[in-house]
Design a protein around this motif. Structure first.
Motif, PDB file in Angstrom:
ATOM      1  N   ARG A  18       8.350   7.132  -0.597  1.00 30.52           N
ATOM      2  CA  ARG A  18       7.542   7.916  -1.543  1.00 30.52           C
ATOM      3  C   ARG A  18       6.053   7.774  -1.241  1.00 30.52           C
ATOM      4  O   ARG A  18       5.317   8.772  -1.212  1.00 30.52           O
ATOM      5  CB  ARG A  18       7.852   7.439  -2.964  1.00 30.52           C
ATOM      6  CG  ARG A  18       7.154   8.187  -4.073  1.00 30.52           C
ATOM      7  CD  ARG A  18       7.692   7.743  -5.420  1.00 30.52           C
ATOM      8  NE  ARG A  18       7.403   6.347  -5.684  1.00 30.52           N
ATOM      9  CZ  ARG A  18       6.287   5.921  -6.295  1.00 30.52           C
ATOM     10  NH1 ARG A  18       5.382   6.799  -6.686  1.00 30.52           N
ATOM     11  NH2 ARG A  18       6.091   4.646  -6.519  1.00 30.52           N
ATOM     12  N   TYR A  19       5.597   6.559  -1.003  1.00 31.61           N
ATOM     13  CA  TYR A  19       4.181   6.347  -0.704  1.00 31.61           C
ATOM     14  C   TYR A  19       3.782   7.029   0.606  1.00 31.61           C
ATOM     15  O   TYR A  19       2.694   7.615   0.707  1.00 31.61           O
ATOM     16  CB  TYR A  19       3.883   4.852  -0.611  1.00 31.61           C
ATOM     17  CG  TYR A  19       3.846   4.143  -1.943  1.00 31.61           C
ATOM     18  CD1 TYR A  19       3.099   4.644  -3.006  1.00 31.61           C
ATOM     19  CD2 TYR A  19       4.551   2.963  -2.141  1.00 31.61           C
ATOM     20  CE1 TYR A  19       3.071   3.989  -4.224  1.00 31.61           C
ATOM     21  CE2 TYR A  19       4.521   2.302  -3.353  1.00 31.61           C
ATOM     22  CZ  TYR A  19       3.783   2.820  -4.404  1.00 31.61           C
ATOM     23  OH  TYR A  19       3.752   2.168  -5.598  1.00 31.61           O
ATOM     24  N   LEU A  20       4.650   6.958   1.603  1.00 30.94           N
ATOM     25  CA  LEU A  20       4.289   7.536   2.900  1.00 30.94           C
ATOM     26  C   LEU A  20       4.361   9.058   2.883  1.00 30.94           C
ATOM     27  O   LEU A  20       3.597   9.724   3.585  1.00 30.94           O
ATOM     28  CB  LEU A  20       5.195   6.972   3.995  1.00 30.94           C
ATOM     29  CG  LEU A  20       5.084   5.461   4.230  1.00 30.94           C
ATOM     30  CD1 LEU A  20       5.801   5.069   5.506  1.00 30.94           C
ATOM     31  CD2 LEU A  20       3.648   5.004   4.292  1.00 30.94           C
ATOM     32  N   CYS A  21       5.274   9.623   2.094  1.00 28.92           N
ATOM     33  CA  CYS A  21       5.280  11.077   1.946  1.00 28.92           C
ATOM     34  C   CYS A  21       3.981  11.536   1.280  1.00 28.92           C
ATOM     35  O   CYS A  21       3.407  12.561   1.659  1.00 28.92           O
ATOM     36  CB  CYS A  21       6.486  11.521   1.122  1.00 28.92           C
ATOM     37  SG  CYS A  21       8.069  11.428   2.006  1.00 28.92           S
ATOM     38  N   ALA A  22       3.519  10.779   0.287  1.00 29.32           N
ATOM     39  CA  ALA A  22       2.248  11.110  -0.338  1.00 29.32           C
ATOM     40  C   ALA A  22       1.091  10.902   0.632  1.00 29.32           C
ATOM     41  O   ALA A  22       0.133  11.689   0.654  1.00 29.32           O
ATOM     42  CB  ALA A  22       2.042  10.249  -1.592  1.00 29.32           C
ATOM     43  N   GLY A  61       5.668   3.680  20.386  1.00 27.02           N
ATOM     44  CA  GLY A  61       4.472   2.860  20.219  1.00 27.02           C
ATOM     45  C   GLY A  61       4.313   2.275  18.837  1.00 27.02           C
ATOM     46  O   GLY A  61       3.970   1.100  18.688  1.00 27.02           O
ATOM     47  N   HIS A  62       4.529   3.064  17.791  1.00 32.93           N
ATOM     48  CA  HIS A  62       4.390   2.618  16.415  1.00 32.93           C
ATOM     49  C   HIS A  62       5.413   3.344  15.548  1.00 32.93           C
ATOM     50  O   HIS A  62       5.805   4.467  15.839  1.00 32.93           O
ATOM     51  CB  HIS A  62       2.992   2.917  15.856  1.00 32.93           C
ATOM     52  CG  HIS A  62       1.870   2.261  16.585  1.00 32.93           C
ATOM     53  ND1 HIS A  62       1.331   2.776  17.745  1.00 32.93           N
ATOM     54  CD2 HIS A  62       1.167   1.129  16.323  1.00 32.93           C
ATOM     55  CE1 HIS A  62       0.356   1.992  18.163  1.00 32.93           C
ATOM     56  NE2 HIS A  62       0.232   0.986  17.318  1.00 32.93           N
ATOM     57  N   SER A  63       5.819   2.702  14.482  1.00 30.99           N
ATOM     58  CA  SER A  63       6.642   3.370  13.483  1.00 30.99           C
ATOM     59  C   SER A  63       5.740   3.892  12.368  1.00 30.99           C
ATOM     60  O   SER A  63       4.612   3.424  12.197  1.00 30.99           O
ATOM     61  CB  SER A  63       7.686   2.409  12.904  1.00 30.99           C
ATOM     62  OG  SER A  63       7.052   1.416  12.107  1.00 30.99           O
ATOM     63  N   VAL A  64       6.240   4.858  11.598  1.00 28.77           N
ATOM     64  CA  VAL A  64       5.429   5.402  10.502  1.00 28.77           C
ATOM     65  C   VAL A  64       5.098   4.308   9.490  1.00 28.77           C
ATOM     66  O   VAL A  64       4.021   4.300   8.887  1.00 28.77           O
ATOM     67  CB  VAL A  64       6.146   6.570   9.797  1.00 28.77           C
ATOM     68  CG1 VAL A  64       6.223   7.771  10.695  1.00 28.77           C
ATOM     69  CG2 VAL A  64       7.540   6.162   9.313  1.00 28.77           C
ATOM     70  N   ARG A  65       6.007   3.368   9.315  1.00 31.83           N
ATOM     71  CA  ARG A  65       5.756   2.284   8.364  1.00 31.83           C
ATOM     72  C   ARG A  65       4.632   1.380   8.863  1.00 31.83           C
ATOM     73  O   ARG A  65       3.796   0.920   8.066  1.00 31.83           O
ATOM     74  CB  ARG A  65       7.056   1.489   8.169  1.00 31.83           C
ATOM     75  CG  ARG A  65       6.949   0.290   7.268  1.00 31.83           C
ATOM     76  CD  ARG A  65       6.570   0.668   5.854  1.00 31.83           C
ATOM     77  NE  ARG A  65       6.522  -0.525   5.033  1.00 31.83           N
ATOM     78  CZ  ARG A  65       5.499  -1.370   5.008  1.00 31.83           C
ATOM     79  NH1 ARG A  65       4.438  -1.139   5.766  1.00 31.83           N
ATOM     80  NH2 ARG A  65       5.532  -2.440   4.234  1.00 31.83           N
ATOM     81  N   GLU A  66       4.564   1.135  10.161  1.00 29.65           N
ATOM     82  CA  GLU A  66       3.503   0.284  10.715  1.00 29.65           C
ATOM     83  C   GLU A  66       2.152   0.979  10.663  1.00 29.65           C
ATOM     84  O   GLU A  66       1.114   0.329  10.451  1.00 29.65           O
ATOM     85  CB  GLU A  66       3.844  -0.100  12.152  1.00 29.65           C
ATOM     86  CG  GLU A  66       4.984  -1.090  12.265  1.00 29.65           C
ATOM     87  CD  GLU A  66       5.367  -1.361  13.706  1.00 29.65           C
ATOM     88  OE1 GLU A  66       5.491  -2.531  14.074  1.00 29.65           O
ATOM     89  OE2 GLU A  66       5.563  -0.381  14.462  1.00 29.65           O
ATOM     90  N   ILE A  67       2.123   2.288  10.874  1.00 28.73           N
ATOM     91  CA  ILE A  67       0.857   3.016  10.837  1.00 28.73           C
ATOM     92  C   ILE A  67       0.206   2.893   9.469  1.00 28.73           C
ATOM     93  O   ILE A  67      -1.017   2.803   9.354  1.00 28.73           O
ATOM     94  CB  ILE A  67       1.092   4.499  11.192  1.00 28.73           C
ATOM     95  CG1 ILE A  67       1.568   4.629  12.639  1.00 28.73           C
ATOM     96  CG2 ILE A  67      -0.189   5.310  11.002  1.00 28.73           C
ATOM     97  CD1 ILE A  67       1.960   6.039  13.026  1.00 28.73           C
TER      98      ILE A  67
END
Length: 625
Positions: free
Chosen positions: A64-68, A520-526
């Motif tokens: 939810r936070y990352l979609c926002a 290289g990176h995951s969306v959670r790490e970004i």
């Protein structure tokens, strides 16, 4: 029998409805005594609804936070799309605790919305300039002053602009290329302002037979009002989506479940990346498959993608000597690395039964997986190397994401330089917002035991992406007004948004780029912060690291003792490790001071290598410009 207990079932909290194991006296969520009703108790349907809401919060919170974040931060959306959707042959990086495809769908839609918005604003700005150049110049001066004042104010208050994710955008535009483009853009703007605008303005008003001073001002005001209207509409839409539909009770990762304006807004531009979104969705659906090892093809320095920052690295080379209390004729039993790995996994799995060792019984969901790491640079150079287990055989397709366990385990007893086999132990805490992972590798020739483990911590999502759960002190209308005042100062940025194109890497002279295949990176790490958000999160991360580490020491000692080997060295190292752990009293200081990050244990005889090397050389170009 408790009023909330049925025969053979666990307890249920009478206050919040949370199930609790038999034997617990207090609820882990609200702290209320179990087995007693409270005044004003909710009806069963209300308790079930509350429990369901709590499960949704824990399950979908990071997503939810990352979609926002995709709608609030254009840099985050650009980084996510560039990492996952541009290169069709790039490995999909693991992103535990997050629905990656849901975040990417919102990132694509947010980017499309911004491009349409900025294209409309640029056209209106051009008409405004043609209508009244003096008024446009005045607005530009005011806008620049407002933008500079705002930047100085933010800097004075210690507020940083949300640009930390820019480091994750690996080489979209080289710095020198940006400077050249900016210089050419300014030169072109100067030529247009000096020579073209006056002539076009004169021709337009002459054709209509109007007085350029009065008619131009009216038209400029009209175009200015339209610019303000576009900004207001955009702010209202984003606020209604992120603060209205992204609340825990309303949020759904799949926009198709919410027909209407929300579905339209969250599915913009999906057609271009439909094939890639499907590929990521299939990778997420497959997830962790039984009897298969996960394969991570990485680019750059850091192999443990999705796990966050390496916090502590231990490397030990232990001599294998017969136990002194054994018979002189007794020979220690030989063993393989796989036997050791299985024993360690079985012993650490017992931590799941602990009730008080971890807050919220987080160790009950301790995950144990096999994982293979392969650097993309080696993979593309040596496609036919049998040591790479056929992970990539065709440059037109992405690397494999899984291998049968029996195939991956070949690397345990016969380790290779290009492919490494690890056991991964992971703990998710704080509603999947804090993740602690331990990666273990071992080797032996029955004279020496080599053991290596690395603790990684994936820090919570950055605070700026959590603003959707806080009161909006400014509001969309005042924010749109401020944007309108500073609008001329943002023209170059908006032009860059409209002109930006994702382009796959173009190979030159037959050279294969590793960035086409390595993640290289995951969306959670970004979106992760640089440290825990509270003392308790810091303490919990250290707790899980210490519990796993001491469990590993104990399991190694038991394994060697059962097979007739001396374990004195193991006990000495365990004691020394405890002393070192007391010095490093929190994760945050460990990261800042590099007291534990990447440091080898003294017994290994190796030098220290901190993660600064990884950050400095954090990867090959991401492949988009």
């Amino acid at each position: 029998m408790s009023i909330n207990t049925a025969p053979g079932q666990d307890l249920t909290c009478g206050h919040c409805g949370r199930p609790a194991p038999v034997g617990d006296r207090y609820c882990e969520r609200c702290g209320a005594p179990l087995g007693t009703e409270v005044s004003g108790q909710r009806r069963p349907a209300e308790r079930e609804s509350n429990a369901s809401a709590q499960r949704r919060w824990a399950q979908d919170g990071p997503t939810r936070y990352l979609c926002a974040a995709a709608h609030l931060d254009p840099l985050f959306a650009t980084a996510a799309i560039g990492e996952y959707l541009v290169e069709e042959t790039r490995a999909v990086p693991p992103s535990p605790g997050v629905d990656s495809v849901a975040v990417l769908r919102d990132a694509v839609a947010a980017r499309y919305r911004r491009r349409v918005r900025d294209a409309v604003l640029l056209v209106l700005a051009l008409f405004f300039l043609l209508a009244s150049p003096p008024l446009a110049l005045s607005w530009l001066v005011v806008g620049v002053l407002v933008a500079v004042t705002s930047a100085v104010t933010r800097a004075g208050a210690g507020i940083q602009a949300p640009t930390s994710v820019a480091g994750a955008v690996n080489g979209y535009v080289a710095a020198r290329r940006t400077g050249v483009m900016l210089t050419l853009g300014l030169a072109l703007a100067g030529i247009v302002a000096v020579f073209v605008v006056p002539g076009i303005s004169y021709l337009v008003f002459s054709a209509f037979g109007a007085d350029s001073s009065s008619a131009g001002t009216l038209l400029a005001l009209l175009f200015g009002a339209l610019i303000l209207g576009v900004l207001v509409a955009d702010e209202l839409l984003v606020a209604a989506l992120t603060r209205g539909r992204f609340v825990p009770e309303e949020f759904t990762p799949d926009p198709g479940e919410r027909p209407g304006w929300e579905m339209v807004l969250r599915t913009l531009g999906h057609s271009r990346f439909a094939r890639q979104l499907t590929r990521v969705a299939e990778a997420d659906r497959r997830g962790t498959v039984a009897d298969e090892a996960e394969v991570t093809v990485f680019r750059g320095w850091r192999p443990f993608l999705g796990a966050g920052e390496p916090i502590r690295n231990r490397v030990y080379a232990l001599p294998l000597k017969p136990a002194e209390d054994g018979e002189a004729t007794d020979e220690p039993r030989k063993f393989t690395v796989l036997e050791l790995q299985r024993h360690l996994g079985g012993e650490l799995a017992r931590l799941r039964d602990s009730r008080s060792l971890a807050p919220g019984r987080r160790l009950a969901k301790l995950s144990i997986r096999e994982q293979v790491f392969i650097p993309a640079e080696a993979l593309v150079r040596r496609l036919d190397d049998p040591a790479l287990l056929g992970v990539l055989t065709d440059l037109r397709h992405p690397p494999l994401g899984h291998l049968p366990s029996q195939v991956a385990q070949q690397l345990a007893d016969a380790p290779q330089e290009l492919a490494r086999y690890y056991q991964r132990y992971g703990v998710e805490a704080w509603d999947r917002d804090l993740n602690v992972t331990c990666y273990l590798a071992a080797g032996t020739d029955n004279h020496t035991l080599y053991v290596e483990w690395t603790h990684c911590v994936l820090f919570p999502i950055a605070q700026r992406y959590r603003s959707i759960d806080e009161a909006d002190e400014v509001g969309p209308l005042p924010r749109a007004l401020l944007q309108a005042v500073a609008f001329p100062a943002t023209l170059l940025t908006r032009l860059g948004t409209v002109a930006h194109r994702f382009r796959p890497i173009r190979e030159r002279r037959g050279v294969v780029s590793p960035a086409r295949y390595g993640a290289g990176h995951s969306v959670r790490e970004i979106a992760a912060d640089s440290s825990p958000r509270s003392y308790f999160q810091d303490a919990d991360a250290l707790r899980y690291m210490e519990v796993l580490e001491q469990g590993l020491f104990r399991a190694v000692g038991e394994f060697l003792q059962e097979r007739g080997y001396e374990i004195r060295d193991v006990l000495d190292i365990a004691k020394e490790t405890v002393k070192q752990s007391v010095v490093t009293n929190n994760i945050h200081n460990s990261v800042l001071n590099h007291t534990a990050v990447g440091g080898r244990d003294a017994s290994s005889g190796a030098g220290s290598t901190g993660p600064s090397a990884g950050r400095g050389s954090g990867g090959t170009s991401g492949g988009t410009r």
